[in-house]
Design a protein around this motif. Structure first.
Motif, PDB file in Angstrom:
ATOM      1  N   ASP A   6       6.253  -4.712 -30.810  1.00 12.02           N
ATOM      2  CA  ASP A   6       7.354  -5.641 -30.096  1.00 12.02           C
ATOM      3  C   ASP A   6       8.554  -5.041 -30.682  1.00 12.02           C
ATOM      4  O   ASP A   6       8.724  -5.060 -31.882  1.00 12.02           O
ATOM      5  CB  ASP A   6       6.962  -7.001 -30.335  1.00 12.02           C
ATOM      6  N   GLN A   7       9.495  -4.770 -29.725  1.00 12.21           N
ATOM      7  CA  GLN A   7      10.739  -4.286 -30.263  1.00 12.21           C
ATOM      8  C   GLN A   7      11.403  -5.504 -31.191  1.00 12.21           C
ATOM      9  O   GLN A   7      12.593  -5.403 -31.847  1.00 12.21           O
ATOM     10  CB  GLN A   7      11.307  -3.894 -28.978  1.00 12.21           C
ATOM     11  N   GLY A   8      11.353  -6.584 -30.679  1.00  9.71           N
ATOM     12  CA  GLY A   8      11.878  -7.746 -31.153  1.00  9.71           C
ATOM     13  C   GLY A   8      11.410  -8.515 -32.481  1.00  9.71           C
ATOM     14  O   GLY A   8      11.817  -9.281 -33.075  1.00  9.71           O
ATOM     15  N   TYR A   9      10.304  -7.812 -33.005  1.00  7.61           N
ATOM     16  CA  TYR A   9       9.591  -8.085 -34.273  1.00  7.61           C
ATOM     17  C   TYR A   9      10.375  -7.383 -35.532  1.00  7.61           C
ATOM     18  O   TYR A   9      10.968  -6.480 -35.589  1.00  7.61           O
ATOM     19  CB  TYR A   9       8.187  -7.648 -34.582  1.00  7.61           C
ATOM     20  N   ARG A  10      10.468  -8.567 -36.391  1.00  8.11           N
ATOM     21  CA  ARG A  10      11.162  -8.066 -37.598  1.00  8.11           C
ATOM     22  C   ARG A  10      10.114  -8.176 -38.871  1.00  8.11           C
ATOM     23  O   ARG A  10       9.439  -9.489 -38.875  1.00  8.11           O
ATOM     24  CB  ARG A  10      12.348  -8.984 -37.938  1.00  8.11           C
ATOM     25  N   ASP A  11       9.914  -7.710 -39.882  1.00 12.14           N
ATOM     26  CA  ASP A  11       8.932  -7.499 -40.771  1.00 12.14           C
ATOM     27  C   ASP A  11       8.938  -8.851 -41.411  1.00 12.14           C
ATOM     28  O   ASP A  11       9.938  -9.282 -41.820  1.00 12.14           O
ATOM     29  CB  ASP A  11       9.092  -6.265 -41.969  1.00 12.14           C
TER      30      ASP A  11
ATOM     31  N   ALA B  69       5.195 -13.256 -25.957  1.00 10.31           N
ATOM     32  CA  ALA B  69       5.625 -11.941 -25.014  1.00 10.31           C
ATOM     33  C   ALA B  69       6.041 -10.886 -25.879  1.00 10.31           C
ATOM     34  O   ALA B  69       6.586 -10.897 -27.055  1.00 10.31           O
ATOM     35  CB  ALA B  69       6.823 -12.408 -24.089  1.00 10.31           C
ATOM     36  N   ILE B  70       5.815  -9.708 -25.617  1.00  9.57           N
ATOM     37  CA  ILE B  70       6.074  -8.372 -26.191  1.00  9.57           C
ATOM     38  C   ILE B  70       7.104  -7.637 -25.346  1.00  9.57           C
ATOM     39  O   ILE B  70       6.803  -7.425 -24.243  1.00  9.57           O
ATOM     40  CB  ILE B  70       4.635  -7.641 -26.409  1.00  9.57           C
ATOM     41  N   THR B  71       8.265  -7.346 -26.340  1.00  9.87           N
ATOM     42  CA  THR B  71       9.212  -6.313 -25.531  1.00  9.87           C
ATOM     43  C   THR B  71       8.919  -5.040 -25.927  1.00  9.87           C
ATOM     44  O   THR B  71       8.825  -4.745 -27.166  1.00  9.87           O
ATOM     45  CB  THR B  71      10.482  -6.633 -25.972  1.00  9.87           C
ATOM     46  N   PRO B  72       8.569  -4.119 -24.872  1.00 12.46           N
ATOM     47  CA  PRO B  72       7.954  -2.818 -25.335  1.00 12.46           C
ATOM     48  C   PRO B  72       9.184  -1.969 -26.160  1.00 12.46           C
ATOM     49  O   PRO B  72      10.621  -2.369 -25.896  1.00 12.46           O
ATOM     50  CB  PRO B  72       7.699  -2.158 -24.013  1.00 12.46           C
ATOM     51  N   GLY B  73       8.812  -0.937 -26.735  1.00 12.85           N
ATOM     52  CA  GLY B  73       9.630  -0.329 -27.452  1.00 12.85           C
ATOM     53  C   GLY B  73       9.820  -0.291 -28.788  1.00 12.85           C
ATOM     54  O   GLY B  73      10.831   0.325 -29.521  1.00 12.85           O
ATOM     55  N   GLY B  74       8.900  -1.067 -29.625  1.00 13.15           N
ATOM     56  CA  GLY B  74       9.158  -1.512 -30.984  1.00 13.15           C
ATOM     57  C   GLY B  74       8.702  -0.301 -31.785  1.00 13.15           C
ATOM     58  O   GLY B  74       8.563   0.989 -31.276  1.00 13.15           O
ATOM     59  N   LEU B  75       8.945  -0.107 -32.718  1.00 12.16           N
ATOM     60  CA  LEU B  75       8.788   0.999 -34.016  1.00 12.16           C
ATOM     61  C   LEU B  75       7.506   1.812 -33.837  1.00 12.16           C
ATOM     62  O   LEU B  75       7.385   2.934 -33.824  1.00 12.16           O
ATOM     63  CB  LEU B  75       9.095   0.505 -35.455  1.00 12.16           C
TER      64      LEU B  75
END
Length: 341
Positions: A229-234, A244-250
């Motif tokens: 998830d591009q919006g996820y922060r550790d 929901a998942i935004t594509p393009g995470g690390l």
């Protein structure tokens, strides 16, 4: 990253070893090439027998992630579990030796924090149940003789260095010694990524991917899967994010940008990532169809139904794969190619 590591949030997914028996001289002479040759001949023979007796055998499945003595599960139950689940080839991932050190959180993480047995137990089980089972090699990376122990089992036929699940920096000198060993034996390295717990520094791992282009790395566990998830922060308190998942995470960027980065679908973290957003998963499979590998990493006794996370992951792959061809890659073809089976 903080040197203080909180206890695991969901310990039922992970493990530790008891003792492992001594290896005999005869076993030591059972070489890597001989082991893989015997396994290959057995697979070929099984295929011929299957063709002769049953033209409609189930499609083969390679499970790249299981453990001996997972949460005290008996060996005979493991054997039946894998057969019930439909795994035709299973790779057993050993723990490192039990030690009290920073890498094992003063012993708490021995046995992969799940009572998993070590190298010798996995080797012996695989030999006894070839060609259904293969084995990996492992050791606590910051021990002085870590690479010696790993290499000993690579010479005996180990097909992977795994599961590297220790409290160390991912780019530490100790880990880099492990990475340097992999190309000599043409085996991948499987990494358990868990924020503030195992393999610190996920955001800078690209440096290792670039420094070791001949090493195939396999990503696994909570931090790996949360970062699709591009919006996820550790966040150590949110290792199983929902919604929901935004594509393009690390994680996606590592898979897309580095030919030596692969993903292990196993464990509750993998299943969560595949099922939390049904609109995301088919596209994710499409984009990374050559990079994803099925693994179970489940400790149940059932091997089927809602009690078995590995069976649920197989079902999720079949449900969300955009095509039968991609399903076959994820459950079988990609692992067959990566492990040269």
């Amino acid at each position: 990253f903080s040197p203080v590591h909180p206890p695991p949030l969901l310990p039922q997914f992970y493990l530790e070893p008891h003792h492992t028996p001594d290896r005999t001289t005869a076993e030591a002479n059972y070489s890597r090439r001989e082991f893989l040759t015997a396994a290959g001949l057995g697979l070929a023979g099984a295929a011929l027998m299957g063709c002769a007796s049953s033209p409609a055998r189930p499609a083969p499945i390679i499970d790249i992630h299981q453990h001996v003595n997972y949460s005290d599960r008996p060996d005979d139950v493991l054997l039946q579990h894998q057969r019930t689940m439909g795994a035709t080839t299973t790779i057993l991932l050993p723990a490192g030796r039990p030690v009290n050190s920073a890498a094992t959180h003063d012993g708490v993480s021995n046995g992969l924090e799940a009572k998993a047995f070590g190298n010798e137990a996995c080797y012996q089980f695989a030999r006894a149940h070839a060609p259904e089972f293969l084995f990996a090699a492992n050791e606590v990376p910051d021990l002085d003789d870590a690479t010696v122990e790993i290499e000993k089992y690579l010479k005996l036929g180990a097909v992977m260095i795994a599961e590297q699940k220790f409290g160390v920096e991912c780019d530490s000198p100790a880990m880099q010694r492990v990475y340097r060993l992999a190309p000599t034996y043409e085996v991948p390295v499987l990494m358990h990524w868990q924020f503030q717990r195992y393999n610190y520094g996920f955001e800078r791992f690209y440096l290792m991917l670039e420094k070791f282009p001949r090493v195939n790395f396999i990503g696994h566990a909570q931090t790996w899967w949360a970062n699709v998830d591009q919006g996820y922060r550790d966040d150590a308190k949110n290792l199983y994010p929902q919604g929901a998942i935004t594509p393009g995470g690390l994680t996606e960027r590592y898979l897309a940008d580095y030919p030596n980065m692969f993903g292990d679908l196993s464990a509750g973290s993998g299943l969560n990532a595949l099922t939390r957003d049904e609109s995301f998963t088919p596209g994710f499979f499409q984009r990374h169809q050559d990079k994803l590998l099925y693994g179970s990493d489940c400790s149940d006794y059932a091997g089927e139904g809602p009690e078995c996370q590995g069976a649920q992951t197989i079902a999720a792959v079949r449900r969300y794969a955009p095509s039968h061809q991609i399903e076959r890659k994820l459950l079988y073809g990609n692992a067959k190619k990566l492990f040269r089976l």
